[in-house]
Motif scaffolding. Structure first.
Motif, PDB file in Angstrom:
ATOM      1  N   ARG A 161      18.020 -31.325  29.064  1.00 52.52           N
ATOM      2  CA  ARG A 161      19.365 -31.854  29.269  1.00 52.52           C
ATOM      3  C   ARG A 161      19.839 -32.813  28.180  1.00 52.52           C
ATOM      4  NH1 ARG A 161      19.956 -33.159  35.726  1.00 52.52           N
ATOM      5  NH2 ARG A 161      19.511 -31.048  36.482  1.00 52.52           N
ATOM      6  N   LEU A 162      18.925 -33.498  27.504  1.00 54.96           N
ATOM      7  CA  LEU A 162      19.306 -34.571  26.587  1.00 54.96           C
ATOM      8  C   LEU A 162      19.482 -34.043  25.172  1.00 54.96           C
ATOM      9  CD1 LEU A 162      16.901 -37.362  27.902  1.00 54.96           C
ATOM     10  CD2 LEU A 162      19.271 -36.894  28.571  1.00 54.96           C
ATOM     11  N   THR A 163      20.482 -34.585  24.463  1.00 53.04           N
ATOM     12  CA  THR A 163      20.779 -34.110  23.114  1.00 53.04           C
ATOM     13  C   THR A 163      20.488 -35.181  22.073  1.00 53.04           C
ATOM     14  OG1 THR A 163      23.092 -34.852  23.237  1.00 53.04           O
ATOM     15  CG2 THR A 163      22.602 -32.627  24.010  1.00 53.04           C
ATOM     16  N   ASP A 164      20.147 -34.726  20.854  1.00 54.47           N
ATOM     17  CA  ASP A 164      19.984 -35.577  19.675  1.00 54.47           C
ATOM     18  C   ASP A 164      18.981 -36.701  19.894  1.00 54.47           C
ATOM     19  OD1 ASP A 164      21.924 -34.118  18.126  1.00 54.47           O
ATOM     20  OD2 ASP A 164      23.476 -35.080  19.326  1.00 54.47           O
ATOM     21  N   GLN A 165      17.899 -36.388  20.552  1.00 55.20           N
ATOM     22  CA  GLN A 165      16.812 -37.351  20.728  1.00 55.20           C
ATOM     23  C   GLN A 165      15.548 -36.594  21.112  1.00 55.20           C
ATOM     24  OE1 GLN A 165      16.806 -39.567  24.644  1.00 55.20           O
ATOM     25  NE2 GLN A 165      18.946 -38.912  24.624  1.00 55.20           N
ATOM     26  N   PHE A 166      14.404 -37.191  20.802  1.00 61.31           N
ATOM     27  CA  PHE A 166      13.146 -36.636  21.289  1.00 61.31           C
ATOM     28  C   PHE A 166      13.028 -36.972  22.768  1.00 61.31           C
ATOM     29  CE2 PHE A 166      12.291 -36.990  16.752  1.00 61.31           C
ATOM     30  CZ  PHE A 166      11.721 -35.754  16.489  1.00 61.31           C
ATOM     31  N   ALA A 167      12.763 -35.963  23.576  1.00 61.03           N
ATOM     32  CA  ALA A 167      12.735 -36.159  25.022  1.00 61.03           C
ATOM     33  C   ALA A 167      11.441 -35.602  25.600  1.00 61.03           C
ATOM     34  CB  ALA A 167      13.936 -35.485  25.682  1.00 61.03           C
ATOM     35  N   LEU A 168      10.856 -36.342  26.507  1.00 58.20           N
ATOM     36  CA  LEU A 168       9.671 -35.884  27.216  1.00 58.20           C
ATOM     37  C   LEU A 168      10.093 -34.959  28.350  1.00 58.20           C
ATOM     38  CD1 LEU A 168       6.574 -36.161  27.663  1.00 58.20           C
ATOM     39  CD2 LEU A 168       7.104 -38.015  29.262  1.00 58.20           C
ATOM     40  N   GLY A 169       9.362 -33.862  28.516  1.00 55.81           N
ATOM     41  CA  GLY A 169       9.659 -32.937  29.595  1.00 55.81           C
ATOM     42  C   GLY A 169       8.796 -33.191  30.804  1.00 55.81           C
ATOM     43  N   LEU A 170       7.550 -32.702  30.761  1.00 50.26           N
ATOM     44  CA  LEU A 170       6.686 -32.770  31.931  1.00 50.26           C
ATOM     45  C   LEU A 170       5.236 -32.887  31.491  1.00 50.26           C
ATOM     46  CD1 LEU A 170       7.011 -30.616  35.120  1.00 50.26           C
ATOM     47  CD2 LEU A 170       4.822 -30.646  33.925  1.00 50.26           C
ATOM     48  N   VAL A 171       4.445 -33.609  32.280  1.00 55.18           N
ATOM     49  CA  VAL A 171       2.996 -33.717  32.087  1.00 55.18           C
ATOM     50  C   VAL A 171       2.335 -33.203  33.359  1.00 55.18           C
ATOM     51  CG1 VAL A 171       1.049 -35.252  31.675  1.00 55.18           C
ATOM     52  CG2 VAL A 171       3.255 -35.707  30.570  1.00 55.18           C
ATOM     53  N   GLN A 172       1.453 -32.214  33.207  1.00 55.64           N
ATOM     54  CA  GLN A 172       0.805 -31.599  34.363  1.00 55.64           C
ATOM     55  C   GLN A 172      -0.702 -31.796  34.324  1.00 55.64           C
ATOM     56  OE1 GLN A 172      -0.022 -27.353  34.344  1.00 55.64           O
ATOM     57  NE2 GLN A 172       0.905 -27.133  36.365  1.00 55.64           N
ATOM     58  N   VAL A 173      -1.277 -32.106  35.481  1.00 55.42           N
ATOM     59  CA  VAL A 173      -2.724 -32.098  35.691  1.00 55.42           C
ATOM     60  C   VAL A 173      -2.981 -31.237  36.920  1.00 55.42           C
ATOM     61  CG1 VAL A 173      -4.800 -33.439  36.133  1.00 55.42           C
ATOM     62  CG2 VAL A 173      -2.974 -34.403  34.717  1.00 55.42           C
ATOM     63  N   LYS A 174      -3.647 -30.118  36.709  1.00 55.87           N
ATOM     64  CA  LYS A 174      -3.831 -29.145  37.780  1.00 55.87           C
ATOM     65  C   LYS A 174      -5.320 -28.913  38.023  1.00 55.87           C
ATOM     66  CE  LYS A 174      -2.368 -24.433  39.062  1.00 55.87           C
ATOM     67  NZ  LYS A 174      -1.602 -23.257  38.582  1.00 55.87           N
ATOM     68  N   ALA A 175      -5.743 -29.114  39.255  1.00 49.75           N
ATOM     69  CA  ALA A 175      -7.135 -28.897  39.634  1.00 49.75           C
ATOM     70  C   ALA A 175      -7.207 -27.731  40.601  1.00 49.75           C
ATOM     71  CB  ALA A 175      -7.717 -30.149  40.283  1.00 49.75           C
ATOM     72  N   GLY A 176      -8.148 -26.844  40.360  1.00 45.93           N
ATOM     73  CA  GLY A 176      -8.350 -25.708  41.246  1.00 45.93           C
ATOM     74  C   GLY A 176      -9.812 -25.595  41.635  1.00 45.93           C
ATOM     75  N   PHE A 177     -10.051 -25.229  42.861  1.00 43.70           N
ATOM     76  CA  PHE A 177     -11.422 -25.008  43.326  1.00 43.70           C
ATOM     77  C   PHE A 177     -11.465 -23.649  44.011  1.00 43.70           C
ATOM     78  CE2 PHE A 177     -14.965 -25.186  46.268  1.00 43.70           C
ATOM     79  CZ  PHE A 177     -15.969 -25.697  45.465  1.00 43.70           C
ATOM     80  N   SER A 178     -12.396 -22.793  43.579  1.00 45.57           N
ATOM     81  CA  SER A 178     -12.476 -21.440  44.106  1.00 45.57           C
ATOM     82  C   SER A 178     -13.892 -21.113  44.546  1.00 45.57           C
ATOM     83  CB  SER A 178     -12.045 -20.415  43.038  1.00 45.57           C
ATOM     84  OG  SER A 178     -10.698 -20.597  42.685  1.00 45.57           O
ATOM     85  N   SER A 179     -13.983 -20.453  45.680  1.00 43.57           N
ATOM     86  CA  SER A 179     -15.242 -19.885  46.152  1.00 43.57           C
ATOM     87  C   SER A 179     -14.994 -18.420  46.494  1.00 43.57           C
ATOM     88  CB  SER A 179     -15.750 -20.646  47.384  1.00 43.57           C
ATOM     89  OG  SER A 179     -14.860 -20.462  48.478  1.00 43.57           O
ATOM     90  N   ARG A 180     -15.979 -17.766  47.046  1.00 44.03           N
ATOM     91  CA  ARG A 180     -15.826 -16.346  47.337  1.00 44.03           C
ATOM     92  C   ARG A 180     -14.713 -16.091  48.348  1.00 44.03           C
ATOM     93  NH1 ARG A 180     -17.841 -12.701  50.991  1.00 44.03           N
ATOM     94  NH2 ARG A 180     -18.997 -14.342  52.061  1.00 44.03           N
ATOM     95  N   LYS A 181     -14.537 -17.002  49.298  1.00 43.79           N
ATOM     96  CA  LYS A 181     -13.562 -16.802  50.371  1.00 43.79           C
ATOM     97  C   LYS A 181     -12.343 -17.707  50.288  1.00 43.79           C
ATOM     98  CE  LYS A 181     -14.420 -14.679  53.797  1.00 43.79           C
ATOM     99  NZ  LYS A 181     -14.118 -13.305  54.226  1.00 43.79           N
ATOM    100  N   THR A 182     -12.379 -18.734  49.448  1.00 43.44           N
ATOM    101  CA  THR A 182     -11.308 -19.730  49.473  1.00 43.44           C
ATOM    102  C   THR A 182     -10.852 -20.123  48.074  1.00 43.44           C
ATOM    103  OG1 THR A 182     -12.794 -21.648  49.432  1.00 43.44           O
ATOM    104  CG2 THR A 182     -12.269 -20.710  51.586  1.00 43.44           C
ATOM    105  N   ASP A 183      -9.618 -20.613  48.013  1.00 42.11           N
ATOM    106  CA  ASP A 183      -9.067 -21.251  46.816  1.00 42.11           C
ATOM    107  C   ASP A 183      -8.305 -22.498  47.260  1.00 42.11           C
ATOM    108  OD1 ASP A 183      -9.762 -19.239  44.819  1.00 42.11           O
ATOM    109  OD2 ASP A 183      -8.249 -17.988  45.796  1.00 42.11           O
ATOM    110  N   MET A 184      -8.344 -23.534  46.429  1.00 42.05           N
ATOM    111  CA  MET A 184      -7.534 -24.714  46.660  1.00 42.05           C
ATOM    112  C   MET A 184      -6.895 -25.127  45.341  1.00 42.05           C
ATOM    113  SD  MET A 184      -8.494 -28.573  47.962  1.00 42.05           S
ATOM    114  CE  MET A 184      -9.204 -29.012  46.361  1.00 42.05           C
TER     115      MET A 184
END
Length: 401
Positions: A64-87
């Motif tokens: 949305r912002l013009t004529d400037q350096f702008a931060l968008g988004l910072v993501q930290v995603k954790a996943g845990f998977s087993s044979r029957k489940t995912d989180m």
């Protein structure tokens, strides 16, 4: 509806309780994420310094912002998977995280939202949650997912590394971002699967009117390189913003009695290893069940109809010259002439993006040129006046891990 939902929940719980478990399956933890920023300029030099349009509505989703350096988004995603489940626990921070998760925040971005029934403090840490859900695979073909998850509607997603273009389509910006609820998926075979679910309507952490929405997705795979998604969401009284206008007296009570449906088609076809085609088309519609001629006249005067609609189509194509450089084009037509969504005009756009992949695929640079043409004087010039067109040129900087 509530009794049926409770019955389904009890049935699903009983099925899960009777299923056999495997105590030897230790599972695996994975950590991923990204950060993005951008710099762009608008040739019409909007006086406000942003690309929201002359009425500050929603000309653009995130960049949305013009004529400037702008931060968008910072993501930290954790996943845990087993044979029957995912989180999955998907946490995001920054300006685009707030814009993409506005239903979990209470502030200037969504001052119309009612306070949480559990107290205002709920919206503090909840604003950082983009997704938080788990999946249980009862059988190799049948699975259940519960929590907050990204919407199944549409072609594009919030995550900048997953989209070919950095700027987002109006189809994305004017559709749902996420849902909270329960869904189940069944794979009939390698080519056909079906998802059905019950959610707390659109982009809303808490259900303010106790009316659930239903969701569905039919996935077809005619060819190994061609996939088709037929998506739907429908509900009654499931627009929190519209409900707030009724409760505040800005709209009559009859305008609060409505249903809303959204149908979406998404398909992608990898024609050759280097040449790709995609399409997204959506059609949404409200149906107001007013109680009197006066209420009918009022709703018709505001929205132009007692069944106002919106929708559009976007075409995508890209070509990879090599593993480092590609070129992609998106054309989109979007119509919200009844002002039931955010754009509130008709708009065409053409976006040209030439992504560059560096650092063993970790660093993405996305130079992008975009041209928008609206049916009305929607965009803003240097004097703060409305103009019909807008051209932007910018580059996004994305690092993923």
């Amino acid at each position: 509806m509530n009794k049926l939902l409770l019955t389904l929940l009890l049935a699903a719980t009983s099925l899960l309780a009777c299923a056999q478990t495997d105590s030897t399956d230790a599972g695996k933890l994975s950590i991923s994420g990204y950060l993005d920023s951008y710099y762009l300029t608008a040739f019409n030099r909007p006086k406000s310094g942003n690309l929201l349009g002359v009425d500050q509505l929603a000309g653009r989703a995130f960049d949305r912002l013009t004529d400037q350096f702008a931060l968008g988004l910072v993501q930290v995603k954790a996943g845990f998977s087993s044979r029957k489940t995912d989180m999955v626990v998907d946490l995001t921070f920054g300006p685009n995280a707030e814009l993409g998760n506005f239903g979990n925040t209470a502030g200037v971005l969504n001052g119309y939202r009612p306070q949480s029934p559990y107290g205002a403090a709920l919206y503090g840490t909840s604003a950082a949650i983009k997704q938080a859900y788990f999946t249980y695979r009862a059988t190799p073909k049948l699975s259940f997912t519960v929590g907050q998850f990204g919407t199944h509607i549409g072609y594009e997603v919030i995550d900048a590394p997953l989209n070919y273009h950095y700027s987002l389509s109006n189809l994305f910006n004017n559709g749902p971002f996420y849902h909270v609820g329960l869904k189940t998926a069944y794979a009939f075979n390698d080519r056909t699967s079906l998802m059905l679910g019950v959610v707390n309507n659109w982009d809303n952490l808490t259900d303010d009117n106790k009316q659930k929405s239903l969701v569905g997705q039919l996935t077809l795979k005619p060819l190994p390189t061609w996939t088709v998604y037929l998506n739907w969401i429908g509900g009654s009284g499931d627009d929190t913003y519209l409900n707030s206008l009724v409760s505040s007296g800005a709209l009559p009570n009859g305008c609060g009695n409505y249903t809303r449906q959204l149908y979406d088609l998404t398909t992608n076809y990898q024609v050759t290893p280097r040449f790709y085609l995609g399409l997204n088309a959506a059609y949404g519609r409200y149906s107001f069940n007013t109680d009197s001629d006066a209420e009918t006249e009022f709703c018709t005067g505001k929205y132009g109809s007692t069944t106002p609609d919106w929708g559009g189509v976007a075409l995508y194509t890209n070509y990879a010259f090599c593993d480092v450089v590609g070129l992609g084009l998106r054309y989109e037509y979007f119509e919200d002439q009844h002002a039931v969504r955010y754009l509130q005009t008709r708009n065409q756009s053409v976006t040209l993006t030439a992504p560059v992949t560096l650092g063993a695929g970790k660093l993405l640079l996305k130079p992008e040129l975009r041209y928008d043409l609206a049916a009305s004087a929607y965009y803003e010039n240097a004097l703060g006046q409305g103009v019909r067109s807008q051209t932007t040129l910018g580059v996004a900087f994305i690092y993923k891990y």
